[in-house]
Design an enzyme around this catalytic site. Structure first.
Site, PDB file in Angstrom:
ATOM      1  N   ASP A  86      97.656   6.574  30.835  1.00 34.75           N
ATOM      2  CA  ASP A  86      96.347   6.083  30.402  1.00 34.75           C
ATOM      3  C   ASP A  86      95.585   5.576  31.626  1.00 34.75           C
ATOM      4  OD1 ASP A  86      94.216   4.965  29.097  1.00 34.75           O
ATOM      5  OD2 ASP A  86      95.332   3.243  28.310  1.00 34.75           O
ATOM      6  N   ASP A  90      97.811   2.390  33.037  1.00 38.64           N
ATOM      7  CA  ASP A  90      98.380   1.291  32.263  1.00 38.64           C
ATOM      8  C   ASP A  90      99.833   1.672  31.964  1.00 38.64           C
ATOM      9  OD1 ASP A  90      99.161  -0.602  30.484  1.00 38.64           O
ATOM     10  OD2 ASP A  90      97.405  -0.442  29.189  1.00 38.64           O
ATOM     11  N   ASP A  93      92.293   3.982  32.484  1.00 37.36           N
ATOM     12  CA  ASP A  93      91.127   3.349  31.875  1.00 37.36           C
ATOM     13  C   ASP A  93      90.153   2.987  33.001  1.00 37.36           C
ATOM     14  OD1 ASP A  93      89.318   1.742  30.477  1.00 37.36           O
ATOM     15  OD2 ASP A  93      90.888   1.068  29.086  1.00 37.36           O
TER      16      ASP A  93
END
Lengths: 453, 325
Positions: free
Chosen positions: B99, B276, B101
């Site tokens: 992930d 993450d 972000d």
């Protein structure tokens, strides 16, 4: 090329090793004095023989000596290698292999693969191999390692996922290996074919020798033997669950192994000798907190606030105060075992955690009061607002996160200092540092007294 | 192209319009449709996080009906496969996911509060680097990218990695982001040789070099690196054109070898936040369902066909946003 040293001396789980065990047959003789073994030991080149206790007299004794060697080497500052020289004498091979299997079976039957005893055996096997290889000539060493590796690896092209277990147990780190298109590069020709056109201003052969060469091959081989040892202990454990009566000799050996480890910790301290004696519960000393804990104690300003207080700080503070020896003793406890009235929890531990939560921005429990339940759960008191004895055991008392986990879950907390390099868990940092801090404060108060005088 | 200020939360009416008029079950990727019965679905109906979980759909048509009728605030689907997904029981395997972000990238040149075109583009660059390493080093092939609304999800479905545990996943993450400074001293027979990471054009040192290069080229004067003071940061910025030209040796000389070690150590430490990691090691995670609406920012969570040319402000904006103007 004639190899003088048996493959089983390095890899007891090899076909040669298994053959030696089959030849022994029954367990009956493992306790009896063995003249052949004793003469090999006493005739080992640098062996210390001034005291009878240095000389193993049976397979059973030899198994314990193997463990004792590792525990003393790790913990005893006055370790004398001459007392254990026989372990590096290739002539002992047959006895050593049997001692190794005895250890695996005793630990597998009594403690299983996740125990401290199993960890020590696996680590000691790795260290023994390293030391034994170190005594061979370069050529002998290279041929032996290549032979063993060839028998352990099924093909020349090895996918990195083949080492899943080794990577999972951190025996091998992915970044220590040279990977290309999913394969681990070990072979020199393979290396040159893939990379030599990319290398500029340096000799590709030399780069191969430095980056991979014998070093990585040996590393992979040693770690595979260690992993196979762990797997074998697991197999023995599973098999013994199906059998009704384990052999009493194995149970006796298992108890003795535990005694050897306990004696070593009690005499010399756990780990690499950073502090003496076992760690006892006592009032917290925030000066000895590691940098990550200090940071959370100051309050978290942004992301990761909940995890930092609930998952990280709560187990750390509670164990540091109540059961700092959890990792060396390896015994699962509940808080009431060490704080029967929960007075320390109520008066010391919770106020510290609530204080840190209060200093967060926004304050954690004002913002999310429901998280008190999670905090309570991490202490082992179930999903309730407050710790009460009647609920204890509904959840597990969480052990403190390792440094590795902190880096993953809360990377912003990890600002390592010098002491951090020597430990793998913030609690070990605390245990190590608390002695230093105590010593420093004693020196300071002595200096103060001197001034007064 | 739509501007970021139009990407405010979607109203319940807009959500309805999206699911009833614009959304199509065919936009859900094949790799989810094929395994729909083995996955857990989760929904957020009011905007307080996914609390309607453990949902299972036997057929794509049932999922279609649910979304058109309930028009949720957010829709999620597990990366895990289960024999009994309704109870999250009998886990069989899980996609390997990363992930990225945009708002959490540790070095961002925009320094905006939330997300903007610049940091979304920087997230895309990071994704490209990770995919490159997944393919070239780890030999993985079945890789999919999803624009999540505020960044990207990389989803790997190669069978070799679907069964690996959290510990292996955490090592993969560290390898991909360059979280460990590689060795630089190696023993040969009777000598020690020193190879800096940037002279080794393969394996992990090469990955690390690329990540350090990315970080140095994206540092700003406000960036914070452990043990890197303002003066050192200023010198790094002053000489970083040398890194752009891959003149690492000259850069190291200008900075000084000890200060250079400090810089790369600081970068290795922040690199852990490029993705993450909690998402990658969680074997039972639910991720936004590709094709669903990210109602907080009124963007579509979209499967990315070509990451090189993908532009979220062209390719992930629902029709109703254009009509707000």
């Amino acid at each position: 090329m004639i190899i003088m040293v048996s493959v089983a001396f390095i890899n007891p789980l090899s076909d040669e090793g298994k053959m030696i065990v089959r030849e022994l047959g029954e367990f009956d003789g493992v306790l009896s004095e063995n003249d052949d073994l004793m003469s090999i030991v006493t005739e080992s080149r640098s062996q210390e023989i001034s005291d009878d206790s240095f000389i193993p007299r049976s397979y059973f004794d030899l198994a314990l000596k193997r463990i004792e060697w590792y525990a003393k080497k790790k913990n005893d500052r006055n370790f004398d290698h001459k007392q254990y020289d026989f372990l590096f004498n290739p002539d002992i091979n047959k006895f050593d292999v049997i001692a190794f299997f005895l250890l695996c079976q005793a630990i597998g039957v009594k403690y299983g693969p996740n125990s401290r005893e199993s960890r020590v055996l696996v680590e000691s096997q790795g260290k023994l191999i390293e030391n034994r290889l170190g005594k061979l000539s370069k050529i002998e060493r290279n041929v032996l390692v290549t032979n063993i590796l060839n028998s352990l690896l099924s093909s020349a092209h090895i996918k990195w996922t083949f080492f899943e277990d080794l990577i999972s147990s951190k025996k091998l780190k992915l970044h220590e290996l040279i990977l290309d298109s999913g394969e681990i590069i070990l072979d020199k020709d393979d290396f040159l074919e893939r990379f030599s056109h990319k290398i500029q201003g340096r000799k590709p052969e030399k780069m191969y020798e430095a980056l991979i060469g014998d070093r990585i091959k040996e590393l992979v081989m040693i770690k595979m033997v260690m992993q196979n040892t762990e797997n074998y202990i697991l197999q023995v454990g599973e098999r013994s669950n199906r059998e009704i009566e384990p052999n009493p000799i194995l149970l006796e050996l298992a108890d003795k192994i535990s005694d050897v480890l306990l004696a070593s910790v009690q005499t010399f301290g756990q780990g690499s000798g950073g502090y003496g004696g076992s760690v006892k519960a006592s009032a917290l000393n925030p000066k000895a907190f590691p940098p990550c804990v200090k940071k959370v104690m100051e309050g978290m300003k942004s992301g990761g606030r909940n995890d930092a207080i609930i998952m990280f700080l709560t187990p750390f503070i509670s164990y540091a105060r109540l059961y700092p020896a959890v990792f060396s003793e390896n015994i699962t406890k509940q808080i009431s075992d060490v704080d029967p009235t929960l007075a320390i929890i109520q008066n010391e531990i919770l106020p510290l955690i609530f204080g840190a939560a209060e200093r967060c921005s926004p304050p954690l429990f004002e913002d999310q009061p429901q998280d008190k339940v999670n905090l309570n759960a991490k202490l082992g008191f179930g999903m309730h607002q407050n710790p009460e004895l009647k609920n204890e055991g509904e959840t597990t008392w969480y052990t403190p996160m390792s440094c590795e986990k902190v880096k993953i879950h809360l990377p912003s907390l990890c600002k390592p200092d010098e002491t951090c390099k020597k430990i793998g868990n913030p609690l070990s940092y605390y245990n190590r540092k608390i002695w230093v801090v105590k010593k420093e404060s004693k020196a300071e108060s002595a200096a103060e007294e001197d001034k007064k005088d | 192209m739509v501007k970021i200020e139009y990407l405010t939360p979607a109203s319940p009416e807009e959500r309805k319009r999206y699911y009833r008029e614009e959304w199509n079950i065919k936009q859900v990727p094949e790799y989810i449709i094929h395994s729909i019965q083995e996955r857990e679905f989760g929904f957020d109906h009011v905007g307080r996080g996914p609390n309607d979980r453990y949902k299972v759909f036997r057929t794509p048509d049932l999922l279609k009906r649910f979304l058109k009728v309930r028009t949720p605030f957010a829709a999620y689907c597990s990366v895990a496969f289960y024999d009994k997904p309704r109870r999250r029981d009998r886990w069989t395997k899980a996609e390997l996911v990363f992930d990225v972000d945009a708002k959490d990238i540790p070095v961002r040149t925009c320094e905006c509060e939330g997300v903007c075109e610049i940091c979304l583009n920087e997230a895309r660059e990071i994704v490209l680097g990770i995919i490159d390493t997944l393919k070239a080093d780890l030999g993985l092939k079945n890789i999919h990218v999803v624009y999540s609304g505020r960044g990207y999800h990389i989803r790997v479905l190669d069978n070799d990695v679907m069964s690996v545990n959290s510990d292996v996943r955490s090592q993969i993450v560290k390898y991909l982001v360059g979280a460990d400074v590689p060795e630089n001293e190696y023993s040969l027979d009777f000598e020690k040789v020193s190879y800096e990471h940037f002279v080794i054009p393969f394996g992990y040192p090469n990955v690390f070099t690329k990540r350090v290069k990315y970080a140095i080229l994206h540092l700003t004067e406000n960036s914070e690196l452990d043990e890197v003071n303002k003066k050192l940061l200023k010198d790094v910025l002053k000489h970083r054109q040398l890194i752009e030209l891959d003149n690492w040796g000259m850069f190291k000389n200008k900075i000084g070898p000890q200060r250079y070690r400090k810089v790369i150590k600081g970068i290795a430490s922040i690199n852990m936040s490029l993705v993450d990691a909690k998402v990658s090691i969680d074997l039972k995670r639910i991720l936004r369902l590709p094709s669903s609406l990210h109602s907080m920012v009124s963007m579509k969570c979209t499967e990315v066909k070509n990451i090189e040319t993908f532009d979220p402000f062209d390719d992930a904006v629902p029709k109703f946003v254009y009509e707000r103007k």
